[in-house]
Enzyme design. Structure first.
Site, mmCIF file in Angstrom:
data_model
loop_
_atom_site.group_PDB
_atom_site.id
_atom_site.type_symbol
_atom_site.label_atom_id
_atom_site.label_comp_id
_atom_site.label_asym_id
_atom_site.label_seq_id
_atom_site.Cartn_x
_atom_site.Cartn_y
_atom_site.Cartn_z
ATOM 1 N N TYR A 1 14.110 -34.311 -17.496
ATOM 2 C CA TYR A 1 12.642 -34.319 -17.570
ATOM 3 C C TYR A 1 12.017 -34.453 -16.193
ATOM 4 O O TYR A 1 12.677 -34.862 -15.240
ATOM 5 C CB TYR A 1 12.145 -35.456 -18.482
ATOM 6 C CG TYR A 1 12.382 -36.842 -17.948
ATOM 7 C CD1 TYR A 1 11.486 -37.440 -17.076
ATOM 8 C CD2 TYR A 1 13.518 -37.564 -18.319
ATOM 9 C CE1 TYR A 1 11.708 -38.715 -16.575
ATOM 10 C CE2 TYR A 1 13.745 -38.839 -17.825
ATOM 11 C CZ TYR A 1 12.842 -39.403 -16.951
ATOM 12 O OH TYR A 1 13.061 -40.661 -16.444
ATOM 13 N N GLY B 53 -8.046 -7.434 4.938
ATOM 14 C CA GLY B 53 -8.847 -7.458 6.162
ATOM 15 C C GLY B 53 -8.193 -8.164 7.334
ATOM 16 O O GLY B 53 -8.790 -8.286 8.387
ATOM 17 N N MET C 282 -5.321 -7.400 8.965
ATOM 18 C CA MET C 282 -4.668 -6.564 9.978
ATOM 19 C C MET C 282 -5.529 -5.324 10.240
ATOM 20 O O MET C 282 -6.619 -5.193 9.721
ATOM 21 C CB MET C 282 -3.267 -6.220 9.521
ATOM 22 C CG MET C 282 -2.372 -7.446 9.583
ATOM 23 S SD MET C 282 -0.704 -7.099 9.097
ATOM 24 C CE MET C 282 -0.919 -6.625 7.407
ATOM 25 N N ARG D 42 -3.101 2.916 8.812
ATOM 26 C CA ARG D 42 -3.473 1.697 8.077
ATOM 27 C C ARG D 42 -2.295 0.763 7.943
ATOM 28 O O ARG D 42 -1.177 1.188 7.673
ATOM 29 C CB ARG D 42 -3.917 2.050 6.650
ATOM 30 C CG ARG D 42 -5.166 2.880 6.583
ATOM 31 C CD ARG D 42 -5.369 3.363 5.147
ATOM 32 N NE ARG D 42 -6.478 4.291 5.071
ATOM 33 C CZ ARG D 42 -7.742 3.934 4.866
ATOM 34 N NH1 ARG D 42 -8.041 2.672 4.693
ATOM 35 N NH2 ARG D 42 -8.696 4.843 4.833
ATOM 36 N N LYS E 172 0.831 -1.206 0.000
ATOM 37 C CA LYS E 172 0.000 0.000 0.000
ATOM 38 C C LYS E 172 0.865 1.255 0.000
ATOM 39 O O LYS E 172 0.661 2.182 -0.798
ATOM 40 C CB LYS E 172 -0.917 -0.016 1.228
ATOM 41 C CG LYS E 172 -1.910 1.112 1.222
ATOM 42 C CD LYS E 172 -2.861 1.028 2.409
ATOM 43 C CE LYS E 172 -3.861 -0.087 2.220
ATOM 44 N NZ LYS E 172 -4.682 -0.340 3.394
ATOM 45 N N SER F 168 16.252 -42.014 -12.334
ATOM 46 C CA SER F 168 15.006 -41.286 -12.129
ATOM 47 C C SER F 168 14.810 -41.146 -10.620
ATOM 48 O O SER F 168 14.824 -42.147 -9.897
ATOM 49 C CB SER F 168 13.834 -42.039 -12.755
ATOM 50 O OG SER F 168 12.646 -41.350 -12.470
ATOM 51 N N HIS G 249 -15.360 -8.900 1.606
ATOM 52 C CA HIS G 249 -14.326 -9.737 2.224
ATOM 53 C C HIS G 249 -14.378 -11.160 1.666
ATOM 54 O O HIS G 249 -13.363 -11.734 1.274
ATOM 55 C CB HIS G 249 -14.558 -9.742 3.743
ATOM 56 C CG HIS G 249 -13.620 -10.646 4.470
ATOM 57 N ND1 HIS G 249 -13.946 -11.939 4.785
ATOM 58 C CD2 HIS G 249 -12.359 -10.452 4.897
ATOM 59 C CE1 HIS G 249 -12.919 -12.499 5.406
ATOM 60 N NE2 HIS G 249 -11.946 -11.616 5.496
ATOM 61 N N ARG H 45 -3.229 -1.113 -6.505
ATOM 62 C CA ARG H 45 -2.264 -2.223 -6.527
ATOM 63 C C ARG H 45 -2.601 -3.068 -7.739
ATOM 64 O O ARG H 45 -3.699 -2.968 -8.298
ATOM 65 C CB ARG H 45 -2.365 -3.049 -5.257
ATOM 66 C CG ARG H 45 -3.675 -3.719 -5.121
ATOM 67 C CD ARG H 45 -3.868 -4.417 -3.811
ATOM 68 N NE ARG H 45 -5.298 -4.660 -3.684
ATOM 69 C CZ ARG H 45 -5.915 -4.990 -2.587
ATOM 70 N NH1 ARG H 45 -5.244 -5.106 -1.478
ATOM 71 N NH2 ARG H 45 -7.203 -5.203 -2.564
ATOM 72 N N CYS I 105 10.336 -38.902 -10.989
ATOM 73 C CA CYS I 105 9.005 -39.472 -11.169
ATOM 74 C C CYS I 105 8.209 -39.513 -9.876
ATOM 75 O O CYS I 105 7.118 -40.057 -9.839
ATOM 76 C CB CYS I 105 9.091 -40.850 -11.806
ATOM 77 S SG CYS I 105 10.023 -42.023 -10.806
#
Ligand code: PEP
Ligand code: MG
Length: 938
Positions: free
Chosen positions: A910, A107, A109, A98, A29, A822, A495, A379, A890
């Site tokens: 992979y 919401g 804090m 704030r 913020k 693997s 909210h 934001r 895997c």
């Protein structure tokens, strides 16, 4: 000021000193308020106290040295800028305090508004509010719009001075009672219900339900009542010193970082616990000064679908919390154009500017104070999974970002969400209510009305829908436990909506046809009553609510992956965006993606999803069902003939199994793992068998056969089957078992080749811990392979799993005998931690998560430091011994987004995962390549 701050560590930044890249220090913020200030947008002046100050406070329990002085100096300069002093009895400056962490925690804090009001300054505020413009908030304003499209003209334009000052009085006393209430609750932990109760009492004495019907005298009385409540609970009078109010409010915001709900939210969202929150001290602007004032929330695109346009909610004559809390029903933002065209136009201009500046969807909070627009927050906005893809595609089209950036803006978890099924609605199902599709998905479940009940039933394995009038942060536990959330009030920004979207939970908000009665545990809708325990279905995309359970259908994204939707020819923005971004990911990724599949059908499906081979075919699954008896005979056989007969019977069955898979994966590598069951999975349970034999003996029956079986099972019984006779150990103990499988694989591959196909088998030996184990198996296998493949051209590789820590630590030796590795990270995790993979998640992981010993189960996401280190060592030492050694994974981690990034970093060739996860792994492999600066290297 500057010279002083070079001595002190700098803990306070004016908005003009920060920018959007300082989120670590100023929180999201604060950083964005600074950015908007620097863009020249109308931001109320203020300053930000850094997260470092919060961290220092939380570590020591007191404000760090120098902080108080810096606040003083910034406050003075704020006062100069505003031409007012904090809490001045004549013309008070009021501020809001704030929270604002690096990551948004909606919401969770605290916030305290109207700091600076006291018994004197409330009068000053009333005078200023009444006199400043000669126009007043009309006392009885109902939140209805000014009818004349007034811009800065109060709707009560003809108000007399008296009406004006009445409205201003009302406004001032309402502001004061809000301060006492918020301050009491937040700073001094006074139970919020007490304040609400006092408010309800005054309203019922007046015979109204509406706060706005209370006049200045009522509110003055309410202030008295609130002060008494404050005194009763704290043992002191409500503080009258503005600076003390400010300091205590700042401290409360620091402390709210560790409030229970904030801790829970962070754990859920995997936000680190040590970041702390910044605190923003901002000059108050008021949206509740009358009908020419108001407050709203806006998105630059639809955060639900990504569609372009203007989305948001507006509430005239209200403060911001009224919108976010969903307490009063808002109007669509577009209606602001009629109410206040000049503010509306200005807002649209600012929204366009912000989008262009941030190159992304922005979400905005604003207030209009008597026709003057103020930006309170912006934001980069949260969005649904679908919107993330659609918006990323749009921004590429608009030339704001490139495809690499688009790939960065989406993730595998979002893609996984889009692969969930949706409701299949036909005429049978009629929605009983339609609310706002606040967070997409389809959810059916048992209705519950409280968070506690949601948690209880979810723990019993039930799917639940949490139904509330509106949610608040205390409902977080229930929201986590529920399958979906349904509220009767609140908009897209309430909210419930914001939190549900963040969690990826289905949510319908503001379904106002539903009348929720929490104490009676029921709701009524369309003349019907739904009680706790009944089943409902909610569609978070359309906002529709259905009674009973609605069947579901596959997602369009899955249909696209399966090839039944052609992205070039359908008008579906989501499918087109997914196609475009996936194509880019495929072009960028270095990791190949294979699948774990044991049947031809699974293999074929995974191939449609983009699998480039099989990384793990678990053959023990082929020994279940009808074949279990053969396996039992094989394992328990004492005579060679018995065993051979069982193997001979299994060979053709296995050949068919492999043939089917080779055909489905024609031309692609198929890793077949030799059988690896913990023994107990194939033997009859000991206790059961013993009881059966005893009962039969009692009855005098002939039990010779059963007795022999019981003796054999006793002989083979293990206390720790997971650490027992399984994997390569079983192959070495039971003659002919691996040989039969190797023969079946080779024969199936040759048959496939003779039929014109291309089979590429890779035989994998499980649970190897020492190179000698592998060498023994390999010597026997090579003989069989040579015999079977002859001149067919089929090439068969032999490699091993690395799933025992000793194998990882001796990988250099093992690589001498292995053509590939693997990583079996399921067993590797089990054995590295000493956690039984079958038991511990239910037994105690909840406590480990609670204590933060780990943020996520190590079976779900790779433990980089421990298990990951074993992988890294084995990869490096294996490749040092055998350059070019093929490396894959895997275990379940092959389809986990974070783990895929790790496997990219350690240089595997992979990852292999379940068919449904294949697209997720492709996407994340592409993101990993782009994030580490890779380019089209495949
Ligand atoms: C593993 O252990 O990671 C693995 C893939 O094998 P399984 O899960 O079959 O034990
Ligand atoms: Mg294993």
């Amino acid at each position: 000021m500057a010279s002083q701050e070079t001595v002190d560590h700098k803990y306070v930044y004016d908005f003009s000193e920060g920018n959007k890249d300082l989120k670590d220090l100023l929180g999201g913020k604060g950083a964005n308020l600074a950015e908007m200030t620097n863009l020249g947008l109308p931001v109320p002046p203020g300053f930000t106290i850094t997260t470092e100050a919060c961290q220092a406070y939380l570590a020591t329990g007191r404000e760090p040295d120098g902080l108080a002085g810096q606040i003083e100096r910034h406050l003075e300069s704020l006062e100069r800028a505003m031409g007012k002093r904090l809490g001045d009895p004549q013309d008070p400056l009021l501020v809001s305090v704030r929270s604002g962490a690096k990551f948004s925690m909606p919401g969770m804090m605290e916030t305290v508004l109207n700091v600076g009001l006291n018994d004197q300054s409330v009068e000053g505020l009333a005078r200023q509010a009444g006199g400043a413009t000669g126009q007043a908030a009309s006392g009885g304003a109902t939140g209805q719009a000014a009818s004349g499209g007034a811009t800065g003209q109060a709707a009560s334009g003809g108000a007399t001075g008296q009406a004006a000052s009445g409205g201003a009085d009302r406004f001032a006393w309402d502001s004061y009672r809000r301060l006492i209430q918020m301050f009491g609750k937040t700073v001094c932990e006074v139970p919020g219900e007490e304040f609400e109760h006092a408010l309800d009492e005054i309203k019922s004495a007046k015979g109204t339900h509406n706060d706005l019907d209370l006049d200045a005298d009522d509110l003055r009385g309410l202030v008295d009542a609130y002060k008494k409540i404050f005194l009763k609970h704290t043992g002191r009078e409500f503080p009258q010193q503005p600076r003390e109010q400010l300091d205590l409010a700042i401290r409360a915001v620091f402390e709210s970082w560790n409030a229970e709900r904030a801790v829970l939210y962070r754990r859920q969202e995997r936000i680190p616990a040590d970041l702390g929150t910044a605190v923003n001290v901002v000059s108050m602007v008021f949206g509740n000064l009358g009908p020419d004032s108001g407050t709203g929330v806006a998105f630059t695109r639809d955060p639900g679908s990504g569609a372009q346009g203007i989305y948001g909610d507006y509430l005239a004559n209200a403060q911001g919390e009224d919108v976010v809390a969903g307490i009063r029903n808002t109007v669509p933002l577009q209606e602001l154009e009629q109410l206040d065209k000049s503010s509306y136009d200005e807002l649209l201009g600012i929204m366009a500017r912000l989008e262009e500046h941030y190159k992304d969807l922005c979400d905005i909070e604003f207030t209009i104070e008597r026709g003057k627009l103020w930006m309170l927050q912006t934001r980069v906005g949260k969005r649904t999974a679908a919107a993330a893809f659609v918006i990323a595609g749009q921004l590429v089209d608009e030339g704001l970002i490139d495809l690499d950036e688009a790939l960065h803006r989406v993730n595998g978890a979002q893609l996984a969400q889009l692969m969930f099924p949706r409701f299949q609605i036909d005429h049978e199902f009629e929605a009983v209510a339609t609310g706002i599709g606040a967070s997409p998905g389809a959810a059916s479940g048992t209705v519950v009305f409280t968070s506690a009940r949601a948690v209880e039933l979810a723990a019993e394995g039930q799917s639940v829908i949490l139904v509330r009038r509106e949610t608040n942060p205390d409902d977080l536990n229930g929201m986590i436990a529920a399958q979906g959330i349904l509220t009767s009030r609140g908009g897209k920004t309430s909210h419930a909506a914001v939190v549900a979207r963040g969690m990826g939970k289905t949510c319908v908000s503001g379904a106002d046809a539903i009348d929720v009665n929490v104490p009676a545990k029921r709701f009524t809708v369309a003349g019907q009553t739904v009680n706790e325990g009944d089943v409902v279905s909610i569609d978070g995309t359309t906002g529709k609510v259905y009674l009973g359970e609605v069947p579901v259908m596959p997602s369009e994204v899955v249909q696209y992956f399966e090839g039944s939707l052609d992205p070039e020819h359908i008008d579906n923005a989501l499918v087109r965006a997914v196609h475009r971004i996936m194509t880019h990911a495929d072009g960028k990724r270095r990791l190949a993606v294979r699948t774990n599949a044991d049947t031809g059908a699974d293999a074929a499906r995974a191939r449609r999803f983009g699998a480039e081979g099989i990384g793990l075919c678990r053959t023990e699954h082929m020994f279940l069902g009808d074949r279990r008896e053969l396996v039992e005979r094989l394992i328990l056989a004492r005579a060679e003939g018995e065993r051979e007969a069982a193997l001979a019977a299994l060979l053709p069955l296995q050949r068919d199994d492999f043939g089917e898979i080779f055909r489905a994966m024609d031309g692609l590598p198929v890793t077949v793992r030799l059988i690896d069951p913990p023994l107990h999975e194939f033997l009859p349970p000991l206790e059961q068998l013993a009881v059966n034999v005893a009962v039969a003996q009692e009855r005098g029956e002939d039990v010779a056969k059963e007795e022999a079986l019981l003796a054999a099972v006793r002989r083979m019984h293990e206390e720790n089957p997971m650490l027992g006779l399984r994997g390569v150990r079983l192959g070495l103990v039971i003659p002919g078992l691996f040989a039969m499988q190797v023969r079946a694989i080779a024969e199936a591959a040759v048959a496939c080749a003779r039929g014109g196909g291309v089979a590429k088998p890779e035989i994998m030996v499980p649970l190897v811990g020492a190179v000698q184990e592998l060498e023994t198996v390999r010597a026997e296998a090579e003989k069989i392979i040579a015999e079977v493949v002859g001149d067919s051209g089929v090439e068969v590789l032999i490699g091993t799993m690395i799933e025992v820590p000793r194998a990882a630590l001796t990988a250099g030796q093992i690589a001498e005998a292995a053509q590939f590795f693997s990583f079996g990270t399921n067993d590797l995790t089990q054995m590295a931690w000493g956690f039984s993979r079958d038991d511990v998640e239910g037994a105690f992981f909840w406590r480990y998560l609670e204590l933060g010993i780990f943020g996520i189960s190590p079976f779900e996401s790779i433990d980089r430091d421990g298990v990951g280190r074993l992988v890294r060592i084995a990869a490096e030492e294996g490749r040092a011994a055998r350059p070019g050694l093929k490396l894959g994974v895997c275990g379940e981690h092959g389809g986990d987004p974070d783990s895929v990034h790790f496997f990219h970093e350690v240089g595997l060739d992979y990852v292999s995962c379940s068919p449904f996860r294949v697209p997720v792994a492709r996407l994340e492999a592409g993101r990993a390549a782009v994030e580490t600066g890779g380019s089209d290297s495949r």
